[in-house]
Scaffold this active site. Structure first.
Site, PDB file in Angstrom:
ATOM      1  N   HIS A 144       0.809  -1.227   0.000  1.00  0.00           N
ATOM      2  CA  HIS A 144       0.000   0.000   0.000  1.00  0.00           C
ATOM      3  C   HIS A 144       0.845   1.282   0.000  1.00  0.00           C
ATOM      4  O   HIS A 144       0.578   2.218   0.753  1.00  0.00           O
ATOM      5  CB  HIS A 144      -0.943   0.006   1.213  1.00  0.00           C
ATOM      6  CG  HIS A 144      -2.013  -1.055   1.154  1.00  0.00           C
ATOM      7  ND1 HIS A 144      -2.495  -1.579  -0.018  1.00  0.00           N
ATOM      8  CD2 HIS A 144      -2.707  -1.701   2.150  1.00  0.00           C
ATOM      9  CE1 HIS A 144      -3.432  -2.476   0.245  1.00  0.00           C
ATOM     10  NE2 HIS A 144      -3.565  -2.591   1.544  1.00  0.00           N
ATOM     11  N   HIS A 218      -9.541   2.084   0.710  1.00  0.00           N
ATOM     12  CA  HIS A 218      -9.534   0.899   1.581  1.00  0.00           C
ATOM     13  C   HIS A 218     -10.637   0.980   2.632  1.00  0.00           C
ATOM     14  O   HIS A 218     -10.427   0.598   3.790  1.00  0.00           O
ATOM     15  CB  HIS A 218      -8.167   0.755   2.237  1.00  0.00           C
ATOM     16  CG  HIS A 218      -7.826  -0.652   2.624  1.00  0.00           C
ATOM     17  ND1 HIS A 218      -8.691  -1.459   3.341  1.00  0.00           N
ATOM     18  CD2 HIS A 218      -6.731  -1.402   2.391  1.00  0.00           C
ATOM     19  CE1 HIS A 218      -8.122  -2.631   3.535  1.00  0.00           C
ATOM     20  NE2 HIS A 218      -6.928  -2.629   2.955  1.00  0.00           N
ATOM     21  N   GLU A 356     -11.609  -3.387  -2.851  1.00  0.00           N
ATOM     22  CA  GLU A 356     -10.697  -2.365  -3.340  1.00  0.00           C
ATOM     23  C   GLU A 356     -10.523  -2.508  -4.851  1.00  0.00           C
ATOM     24  O   GLU A 356      -9.910  -3.467  -5.321  1.00  0.00           O
ATOM     25  CB  GLU A 356      -9.341  -2.505  -2.653  1.00  0.00           C
ATOM     26  CG  GLU A 356      -9.408  -2.432  -1.149  1.00  0.00           C
ATOM     27  CD  GLU A 356      -8.270  -3.221  -0.506  1.00  0.00           C
ATOM     28  OE1 GLU A 356      -7.121  -2.764  -0.544  1.00  0.00           O
ATOM     29  OE2 GLU A 356      -8.533  -4.330   0.014  1.00  0.00           O
TER      30      GLU A 356
HETATM   31  C1  GAL Z   1      -5.537  -5.448   2.021  1.00  0.00           C
HETATM   32  C2  GAL Z   1      -4.562  -6.566   1.804  1.00  0.00           C
HETATM   33  C3  GAL Z   1      -4.471  -7.370   3.090  1.00  0.00           C
HETATM   34  C4  GAL Z   1      -4.098  -6.471   4.249  1.00  0.00           C
HETATM   35  C5  GAL Z   1      -5.032  -5.278   4.318  1.00  0.00           C
HETATM   36  C6  GAL Z   1      -4.621  -4.253   5.345  1.00  0.00           C
HETATM   37  O1  GAL Z   1      -5.653  -4.664   0.865  1.00  0.00           O
HETATM   38  O2  GAL Z   1      -4.981  -7.364   0.714  1.00  0.00           O
HETATM   39  O3  GAL Z   1      -3.540  -8.410   2.937  1.00  0.00           O
HETATM   40  O4  GAL Z   1      -2.770  -6.067   4.132  1.00  0.00           O
HETATM   41  O5  GAL Z   1      -5.068  -4.627   3.069  1.00  0.00           O
HETATM   42  O6  GAL Z   1      -4.627  -4.774   6.625  1.00  0.00           O
END
Ligand code: GAL
Length: 392
Positions: A144, A218, A356
């Site tokens: 991210h 998110h 997402e």
């Molecule tokens: C998502 C990801 C997960 C986790 C989450 C944040 O987008 O696919 O593995 O990292 O974000 O906790």
């Protein structure tokens, strides 16, 4: 269409009807709501930056509290089938919550949504190293956008209105070399809230050097209300007949797998908990659903990607996007050690789910996936809509 721009007093509470429509002049919009944007102080970052909260009230009954820190959706109120609106998203009441825990609640994500293997990619014969900030299965990666992604910066915010639709334009510049990425990236994200209860997100960016980009949101949903248990009873449809299997570091293997006959087949509606404990290597690696589905949306037009329904409240949501893929994450890393916004209540394992819209994870290292490289002179543009409703 003409956009009205409202001047915001930096530290005081300001309530304005930004729509200028006839009904709002009488103090009422559709469904008895007055569309408005209201700003007030939210807190301060650890390094002393002021953070503001903007409340978008839609004429159709949806209300969103958004902060300029990470463009985060702090609260999201949507009506249930009786018309009662409650907050259906995970978030925190204060900056300490956001800076202590880091689950990306409600956040804008950039420069790159999801994982880049080993924090490395090669572009135009040059290898770039990104600081790693995540290691599922003990395997490091960049997640991210890195240690300080777009979720952890204060954006410039401008309130907007077009007719009865209210919005916020969030802007920021990510400098050349930010989190290891090349190029000065100028980013604008616009949130719109329509009288028809659609939250529309328009992403736009330009760069002065070629760079990967994969922006997303998110936000976590729990249609029974924040801190109201897990989401395993929500019914999900994903308009996708393929997904990208991952290794134990949650990095795509590069293959596309058909979902047919697997617990990943959501082409017809399924309750999330129905098959989550099936013996399946992909479910083991993800600790549940934490995967990327490739949408049946090859031409980049706005198309339906997902639908969500919760039967006790009647809440429904459709996700529409111009993006080619969607990450469905069912909160497998959530725990009951994290406080909720409701006094005295903690969140819980799988207490929210995220849908997402994006390109697939690790695309800069995956020649078979659609490209995520933005070059100087080109404009990155994507749109996603979360359309809220109810059914019996
Ligand atoms: C998502 C990801 C997960 C986790 C989450 C944040 O987008 O696919 O593995 O990292 O974000 O906790």
């Amino acid at each position: 269409m003409k956009k009205s721009v409202i001047a915001i007093a930096a530290t005081s509470v300001l309530a304005v009807c930004v729509t200028g429509c006839m009904c709002c002049k009488k103090g009422e919009g559709m469904n008895g709501k007055e569309a408005s944007v209201v700003v007030k102080p939210f807190g301060k970052t650890k390094d002393g930056q002021l953070v503001h909260q903007y409340t978008l009230t839609g004429a159709g009954g949806v209300v969103m509290d958004v902060i300029d820190y990470g463009g985060k959706i702090v609260r999201l109120y949507t009506p249930d089938r009786t018309g009662k609106a409650i907050d259906i998203t995970a978030g925190f009441n204060d900056m300490a919550g956001y800076e202590t825990f880091d689950p990306y609640f409600g956040s804008l994500i950039g420069r790159y949504g999801n994982r880049i293997a080993n924090g490395k990619f090669t572009l135009d014969s040059k290898t770039y190293t990104l600081p790693t900030n995540n290691e599922p299965g003990g395997i490091p990666c960049s997640l991210h956008g890195g240690k300080k992604g777009f979720d952890a910066v204060v954006w410039h915010v401008e309130p907007l209105a077009e007719g009865e639709t209210v919005g916020l334009k969030l802007s920021m510049t990510s400098p050349d070399g930010d989190q290891g990425y090349p190029g000065t990236l100028k980013v604008d994200v616009t949130y719109w809230l329509t009288p028809g209860n659609v939250w529309r997100i328009e992403y736009q960016a330009t760069t002065d050097k070629a760079t990967p980009i994969n922006l997303t949101q998110h936000v976590y949903f729990n249609f029974k209300g924040e801190a109201s248990g897990d989401i395993l009873d929500h019914e999900l449809t994903l308009f996708a007949d393929k997904m990208t299997p991952v290794d134990k570091g949650l990095i795509p293997t590069g293959k596309l797998a058909s979902v047919k006959g697997t617990p990943f087949d959501f082409t017809t509606p399924h309750v999330i908990g129905e098959r989550i404990n099936t013996k399946n290597e992909q479910l083991e690696f993800g600790g549940g659903y934490d995967h990327n589905w490739v949408l049946d949306n090859p031409n980049g037009k706005l198309a339906k990607a997902a639908a969500l329904f919760e039967k006790t409240t009647g809440r429904t949501m459709e996700v529409w996007t111009t993006e080619p893929a969607i990450q469905f994450y069912c909160g497998n890393f959530m725990t009951d050690k994290v406080p909720s916004k409701t006094k005295g209540k903690n969140l819980c394992y799988r207490g929210g789910l995220a849908l997402e819209t994006q390109h697939s994870p690790d695309s800069p290292n995956q020649p078979n996936f659609p490209s995520t490289i933005l070059r100087p002179g080109a404009v990155y543009k994507t749109t996603t809509e979360y359309r809220f409703g109810v059914k019996e």
